[in-house]
Design an enzyme around this catalytic site. Sequence first.
Site, PDB file in Angstrom:
ATOM      1  N   GLN A 256       0.831  -1.193   0.000  1.00 48.69           N
ATOM      2  CA  GLN A 256       0.000   0.000   0.000  1.00 48.69           C
ATOM      3  C   GLN A 256       0.875   1.256   0.000  1.00 48.69           C
ATOM      4  O   GLN A 256       1.878   1.285  -0.715  1.00 48.69           O
ATOM      5  CB  GLN A 256      -0.951  -0.087   1.193  1.00 48.69           C
ATOM      6  CG  GLN A 256      -1.795  -1.372   1.143  1.00 48.69           C
ATOM      7  CD  GLN A 256      -2.817  -1.483   2.239  1.00 48.69           C
ATOM      8  OE1 GLN A 256      -3.626  -0.599   2.482  1.00 48.69           O
ATOM      9  NE2 GLN A 256      -2.800  -2.607   2.947  1.00 48.69           N
TER      10      GLN A 256
ATOM     11  N   ALA B 140       9.672  -2.130   6.152  1.00 48.77           N
ATOM     12  CA  ALA B 140       8.596  -2.474   5.221  1.00 48.77           C
ATOM     13  C   ALA B 140       9.159  -3.337   4.098  1.00 48.77           C
ATOM     14  O   ALA B 140      10.348  -3.263   3.760  1.00 48.77           O
ATOM     15  CB  ALA B 140       7.963  -1.208   4.650  1.00 48.77           C
TER      16      ALA B 140
ATOM     17  N   CYS C 180       1.313   1.502   5.008  1.00 50.12           N
ATOM     18  CA  CYS C 180       0.991   0.099   4.701  1.00 50.12           C
ATOM     19  C   CYS C 180      -0.418  -0.278   5.144  1.00 50.12           C
ATOM     20  O   CYS C 180      -0.712  -1.451   5.391  1.00 50.12           O
ATOM     21  CB  CYS C 180       2.031  -0.827   5.322  1.00 50.12           C
ATOM     22  SG  CYS C 180       3.706  -0.515   4.737  1.00 50.12           S
TER      23      CYS C 180
END
Length: 234
Positions: free
Chosen positions: A89, A161, A192
């Site tokens: 995302q 991440a 995210c």
Amino acid sequence: MDAAVLARPMAAPTGTPPVEWTVADAPVAYPEAVAAMEARVAAIRAGTAPEQVWLVEHPPLYTAGTSATPGDLLDPDRFPVFRSGRGGQYTYHGPGQRVAYLMLDLDRRRPDVRLYVQALEDWIIATLASLNVPAERRLGAVGIWVPRPDKGEGRQDKIAAIGIRIRRWVTFHGISLNVAPDLEHFSGIVPCGVKTEGVTSLADLGIAASMSEVDAALRREFEAVFSSSSEPTP
């Protein structure tokens, strides 16, 4: 197949040229990074270039992965926003964050996306452990998390991440590890897609590690996870 390879499902086969390590000496614009990765992936597939790990920092920016939800971009005018072909995302990149882009040939290693992501997680966790930071996976959430009992029972903050793309079994994009970024910059997005937890960094945890020290740890632990030998390459 020898025991070292069996213990490392993402190990390179014996005889594979060493992975090339490159460290950018200045912030890299995001479109430039994507173009360079695209070119390297094509060269790896053509057999004209070795695998590569490219360590960079970016100027402040947000990227939107293939699963990004528009409502998670809270401040669209704050920094440039780039659509990205990686999974995931919204995320933030900026100074003080080490981004590692990996161009690896899984067709030669092992064509298994799940195992590749697991290997990336193992790599980050081992790197953080070598810096005296206990970190862990989190069920149902991609990335690496640090327990924060100082913030409440069961609290975890995200420190790294993962967002990857694979083309014809060659990987690109990769991981980002928060060394000492401005954590307030994450407030322009829902990082995210996680709304209930925070973001942390080595500096936020009181770990005064330089970027070069983090890079050395990343390279050392990469060899332990992705190499077919127990000895690090020079």
